[in-house]
Design a protein around this motif. Structure first.
Motif, short mmCIF file in Angstrom:
data_model
loop_
_atom_site.label_atom_id
_atom_site.label_comp_id
_atom_site.label_asym_id
_atom_site.label_seq_id
_atom_site.Cartn_x
_atom_site.Cartn_y
_atom_site.Cartn_z
N ASP A 216 2.36 2.87 16.45
CA ASP A 216 1.50 3.50 15.44
C ASP A 216 0.16 3.85 16.07
O ASP A 216 -0.59 2.96 16.47
CB ASP A 216 1.34 2.50 14.27
CG ASP A 216 0.41 3.02 13.19
OD1 ASP A 216 -0.12 4.14 13.31
OD2 ASP A 216 0.21 2.28 12.20
N ARG B 157 -1.19 8.51 9.41
CA ARG B 157 -0.96 8.31 10.85
C ARG B 157 -0.72 9.66 11.50
O ARG B 157 0.14 10.43 11.03
CB ARG B 157 0.27 7.44 11.08
CG ARG B 157 0.19 6.08 10.45
CD ARG B 157 1.53 5.39 10.61
NE ARG B 157 1.51 4.04 10.08
CZ ARG B 157 2.60 3.32 9.85
NH1 ARG B 157 3.79 3.84 10.11
NH2 ARG B 157 2.50 2.10 9.38
N ARG C 285 0.82 -1.21 0.00
CA ARG C 285 0.00 0.00 0.00
C ARG C 285 0.85 1.26 0.00
O ARG C 285 0.53 2.24 -0.64
CB ARG C 285 -1.00 0.02 1.16
CG ARG C 285 -0.45 0.39 2.50
CD ARG C 285 -1.49 1.10 3.37
NE ARG C 285 -1.62 2.52 3.02
CZ ARG C 285 -2.26 3.40 3.74
NH1 ARG C 285 -2.89 3.03 4.81
NH2 ARG C 285 -2.31 4.69 3.39
N TRP C 286 2.00 1.25 0.71
CA TRP C 286 2.79 2.47 0.81
C TRP C 286 3.44 2.84 -0.51
O TRP C 286 3.69 4.01 -0.80
CB TRP C 286 3.84 2.35 1.93
CG TRP C 286 3.21 2.15 3.28
CD1 TRP C 286 3.39 1.09 4.13
CD2 TRP C 286 2.30 3.04 3.97
NE1 TRP C 286 2.64 1.26 5.28
CE2 TRP C 286 1.96 2.44 5.21
CE3 TRP C 286 1.72 4.28 3.64
CZ2 TRP C 286 1.08 3.04 6.12
CZ3 TRP C 286 0.85 4.88 4.55
CH2 TRP C 286 0.55 4.25 5.77
N ASP D 96 -6.52 -3.09 3.98
CA ASP D 96 -5.61 -2.48 2.99
C ASP D 96 -5.90 -2.90 1.56
O ASP D 96 -5.42 -2.26 0.63
CB ASP D 96 -4.11 -2.79 3.22
CG ASP D 96 -3.51 -1.97 4.35
OD1 ASP D 96 -4.11 -0.94 4.69
OD2 ASP D 96 -2.47 -2.38 4.89
N ASN E 25 -4.53 -5.88 9.88
CA ASN E 25 -4.28 -5.49 8.47
C ASN E 25 -3.95 -6.73 7.65
O ASN E 25 -3.87 -7.85 8.19
CB ASN E 25 -3.21 -4.40 8.36
CG ASN E 25 -1.79 -4.93 8.49
OD1 ASN E 25 -1.57 -6.04 8.98
ND2 ASN E 25 -0.82 -4.15 8.04
C1 BGC Z 1 -2.05 1.89 8.20
C2 BGC Z 1 -2.42 0.55 7.60
C3 BGC Z 1 -1.17 -0.28 7.36
C4 BGC Z 1 -0.30 -0.31 8.62
C5 BGC Z 1 1.02 -1.01 8.37
C6 BGC Z 1 -1.22 1.68 9.44
O1 BGC Z 1 -0.87 2.90 10.01
O2 BGC Z 1 -3.22 2.64 8.50
O3 BGC Z 1 -3.11 0.76 6.38
O4 BGC Z 1 -1.49 -1.58 7.01
O5 BGC Z 1 -0.04 0.98 9.08
O6 BGC Z 1 1.79 -0.34 7.48
#
Ligand code: BGC
Length: 374
Positions: free
Chosen positions: A189, A142, A67-68, A276, A250
Motif C-alpha cells: 500500500d 490509495r 472505515r471501508w 481512522d 492505523n
Molecule cells: C488507509 C488507512 C487504512 C489502511 C488499512 C490505508 O491505505 O489510508 O486509512 O487504515 O489502508 O486499510
C-alpha cells in the motif's frame, strides 16, 4: 463506523434515472490550479444511451476495516444523490480477484472507474485495461503507481504520519526521549510508505541524537491486527518491558499492539498511536489504552470523490489543486485535511461530525468518568 465486515459484492444505487444536468461549481482560488480535461476518455465507448444515467464502477481492496464500509456507504449515497448508480466489487485483499473485478466492471460498461487498490503497483494493469476501453480511472485514497492515472482523491497522507509522530514525541513520559516500536502498514500500500515518510521526517533528528531509540520495527502484512500483535510480541521478547510507545500506523494495527501489551499488563502504560477513528479505537481512547487516532473526515472524501467521479463521467472539466507523483508523472489530485483526535477533543471532532455517537464512544466507561453529554 462499526459493523461486521462483509466482503460481498453488491450493486448499489437507484435504478437508472434520466440523465440530469448537474451544475458543479468549482471555486477558483488564488493557488496553483491544474485544469485537466478528461473529455478525451469515457462516454462513447460505453455504447449507452443518455437515459441510462451515469454508472460508476467502484473496485475496493477490502471491506474488512470498518472505515471501508463507511467509505462505500457514503460514496454510494452521494453518487445516488447526484443521480449516478454505483457497482461495487470488493476483492478481499487479492490482486488477482481485483484485476478480474475491474474486468467485470469494464464489461458492464461503467462510465468511470474508481479504484481502491490492494497493491498500488499491481493495479497499474487495471488503468491500462480501463483506458483501452475508453474509461477514465480515479484512484481513491490509495494511489495507483506507474500508470497514466486520471485523478487521485485522498487525504494528505504524509501529514497523517507527521501528526502521529509529532504526537508521540510530545507525549512520551519524557517528551522527546524514549524507546519506541514502529509498526508500518502493508508494504503493498503506497499510503503505508507515505505515512512512514511523514513519521520519518519528524523522528529523524531525535533518532540521530540518540534521544529516541527504535527497539523494533516491521511492516504489518495486509494491515492485519494479528501481524501487528506479533510485531509487538517480538519487541517485548527482544527488549523486555522497556518500551515507552508504539507508533502504530492505523487503528487496526493499534488494536493488535494493545492486545499484545495487555497480555503483559502494559496496556494504558505504553503510548499507542492510530489512524481512522474506528469506533473501537475511539472507545480505547476514552478508556485510556490508545492515546490518539487520526480522524480523516470520510464525509469530505466520499462527497468529493463521488462528485468528481460524476464530473469525470460527464466529461466536464475537473480542476485539481495539487499533484502527486506516481512514478509515471504528476497525477492531478484532490487531497483533504486530517485532524488529530485525543481524549480531550473526542466530542468536538468525531462525535460532533456524527462519525460516532456519545453512547458508542463512552460505552464501558462508568457514568461518573464520562464528560458531560453535549
Ligand atoms: C488507509 C488507512 C487504512 C489502511 C488499512 C490505508 O491505505 O489510508 O486509512 O487504515 O489502508 O486499510
Amino acid at each position: 463506523m462499526s459493523g461486521a465486515a462483509d466482503e460481498t459484492n453488491t450493486v448499489f444505487g437507484p435504478e437508472p434515472v434520466k440523465a440530469r444536468i448537474l451544475l458543479v461549481l468549482v471555486s477558483l482560488v488564488a493557488s496553483v490550479l491544474i485544469g485537466l480535461a478528461l473529455a478525451a476518455r469515457g462516454g462513447s465507448a460505453t455504447g449507452k444511451s443518455r437515459d441510462d444515467g451515469i454508472v460508476i464502477g467502484l473496485s475496493m481492496d477490502t471491506l474488512k476495516e470498518a472505515r471501508w464500509q463507511a467509505d462505500r456507504d457514503m460514496f454510494v449515497r452521494r453518487a445516488g444523490e447526484l443521480g449516478a448508480r454505483v457497482l461495487v466489487l470488493a476483492a478481499n485483499s487479492d490482486d488477482t480477484v481485483q484485476v478480474s473485478d475491474v474486468e467485470k466492471l469494464i464489461t458492464r460498461k461503467v462510465d468511470v472507474l474508481v479504484v481502491i487498490p490492494h497493491d498500488g503497483t499491481a493495479m497499474a494493469k487495471a488503468v491500462t485495461m480501463a483506458h483501452e476501453a475508453g474509461i477514465p480511472v480515479i484512484a481513491y485514497d490509495r494511489i495507483i503507481r506507474d500508470s497514466d492515472l486520471d485523478l487521485y482523491v485522498s487525504f494528505d497522507n504524509e501529514r497523517v504520519g507527521e501528526l502521529q509522530a509529532k504526537f508521540l514525541v510530545d507525549h512520551l513520559p519524557t517528551p522527546g526521549k524514549g524507546r519506541i516500536v514502529r509498526i508500518y502498514g502493508a508494504k503493498t500500500d503506497n499510503n503505508a510508505s507515505q505515512f512512514k515518510r511523514g513519521q520519518d521526517r519528524v523522528l529523524e533528528p531525535y533518532i540521530a541524537r540518540g534521544d529516541i531509540v527504535v527497539v523494533h520495527e516491521d511492516w504489518a502484512e495486509d494491515w492485519k491486527p494479528e501481524n501487528a500483535k506479533r510485531i509487538v510480541n517480538a519487541a517485548i521478547t527482544a527488549s523486555g518491558p522497556g518500551i515507552d510507545a508504539v507508533l502504530a500506523s492505523n487503528d487496526g494495527t493499534a488494536g493488535g499492539a494493545i492486545q499484545a501489551l495487555s497480555e503483559e499488563g502494559l496496556a494504558g502504560k505504553v503510548l499507542v498511536t492510530g489512524q481512522d477513528a474506528d469506533t473501537v479505537a475511539l472507545q480505547r481512547i476514552a478508556a485510556g489504552t490508545q492515546a490518539m487516532t487520526i480522524y480523516k473526515p470520510l464525509k469530505t472524501l466520499t462527497r468529493g470523490a463521488a462528485e468528481l467521479a460524476v464530473q469525470v463521467a460527464s466529461k466536464r472539466l475537473v480542476v485539481a489543486r495539487s499533484t502527486v507523483e506516481n512514478g509515471h508523472g504528476p497525477v492531478p489530485a484532490a487531497l483533504y485535511d486530517v485532524v488529530t483526535v485525543t481524549r480531550d477533543n473526542l466530542l468536538d471532532t468525531v462525535v460532533r461530525d456524527g462519525m460516532a455517537t456519545y453512547d458508542d464512544v463512552y460505552r464501558g466507561i462508568p457514568e461518573a468518568r464520562r464528560p458531560p453529554r453535549p
